[in-house]
Design an enzyme around this catalytic site. Structure first.
Site, PDB file in Angstrom:
ATOM      1  N   SER A 189      35.983  18.333  77.748  1.00 28.64           N
ATOM      2  CA  SER A 189      35.189  19.156  78.634  1.00 28.64           C
ATOM      3  C   SER A 189      34.680  18.509  80.036  1.00 28.64           C
ATOM      4  O   SER A 189      33.666  19.105  80.428  1.00 28.64           O
ATOM      5  CB  SER A 189      34.276  20.367  78.127  1.00 28.64           C
ATOM      6  OG  SER A 189      35.001  21.016  77.109  1.00 28.64           O
ATOM      7  N   ARG A 190      35.213  17.377  80.295  1.00 30.15           N
ATOM      8  CA  ARG A 190      34.679  16.670  81.444  1.00 30.15           C
ATOM      9  C   ARG A 190      33.298  16.028  81.224  1.00 30.15           C
ATOM     10  O   ARG A 190      32.482  15.801  82.111  1.00 30.15           O
ATOM     11  CB  ARG A 190      34.825  17.249  82.861  1.00 30.15           C
ATOM     12  CG  ARG A 190      36.186  17.582  83.101  1.00 30.15           C
ATOM     13  CD  ARG A 190      37.095  16.475  83.190  1.00 30.15           C
ATOM     14  NE  ARG A 190      38.128  16.524  84.103  1.00 30.15           N
ATOM     15  CZ  ARG A 190      39.427  16.780  83.291  1.00 30.15           C
ATOM     16  NH1 ARG A 190      39.268  16.903  81.957  1.00 30.15           N
ATOM     17  NH2 ARG A 190      40.561  17.095  83.851  1.00 30.15           N
TER      18      ARG A 190
END
Length: 211
Positions: A189-190
């Site tokens: 999710s970065r």
């Protein structure tokens, strides 16, 4: 081309403070060894960023040829664009893009020339064709054709056909003495993991950075 849709998740694993060595050079050597063992192509390839006198940054890929507690060593023509820019501003940045392992390392530091003895030792270890190429190429200068470049290579091949090829006076090594080293590990999710080592006298201050 819909570039906005080109993406992937980074799921290789996280990076925690307890995973890190207190010495960034030892941590780097560990990651480099893991990159080599994983079979990455050109694991020693690094982007070198320099800045010209007018403030224009420039980048190119060079190869890491030595590593110790003093820093990161690469070799080049001392009349090249990178050398000219280093002469005017010795502050540079290195970047190692180990995409397959979802890792990257950034190094910021100051450049110094290695000794002539170090340069000679490495130069003599190169294949003879590479030694001749160092003599034949006026690196970063305009050349009218590849044919002309190959002609010059042939001239040097004839000139040094017997005996060893001498070290050119305009060719040698630089050492990047690090002041900051950042280790980046891709995260889901970065939410990537980033840790920065900053030199503090003889020690290193370690901080986690937001992704």
């Amino acid at each position: 081309m819909d570039l906005e849709a080109v993406r992937r998740e980074y799921l290789a694993g996280g990076l925690r403070r307890n995973d890190l060595n207190d010495d960034p050079m030892e941590q780097f050597e560990l990651w480099l060894k893991q990159s080599i063992d994983a079979g990455l192509k050109d694991p020693t390839a690094m982007t070198l960023a320099t800045v010209a006198s007018n403030g224009q940054p420039s980048q190119r890929i060079v190869l890491l040829k030595n590593l110790d507690q003093r820093g990161f060593v690469f070799y080049t023509n001392y009349h090249s664009r990178k050398a000219d820019e280093i002469e005017g501003n010795p502050l540079v940045s290195l970047h190692f893009p180990w995409h397959m392992l979802e890792r990257q390392v950034k190094v910021c530091g100051r450049v110094e020339k290695v000794s002539q003895t170090e340069s000679l030792k490495y130069f003599l270890s190169r294949p003879k064709e590479s030694q001749l190429a160092a003599w034949a190429s006026e690196q970063s200068r305009p050349v009218s054709s590849r044919q002309l470049l190959m002609q010059q290579f042939g001239v040097m091949k004839d000139k040094f056909s017997k005996g060893e090829v001498p070290l050119p006076s305009f060719w040698g090594g630089y050492r990047v003495v690090p002041e900051e080293i950042e280790f980046w590990q891709g995260g889901e999710s970065r939410l990537h993991d980033r840790f920065s080592y900053s030199r503090d006298g003889d020690n290193w201050d370690i901080q986690r950075l937001a992704p």
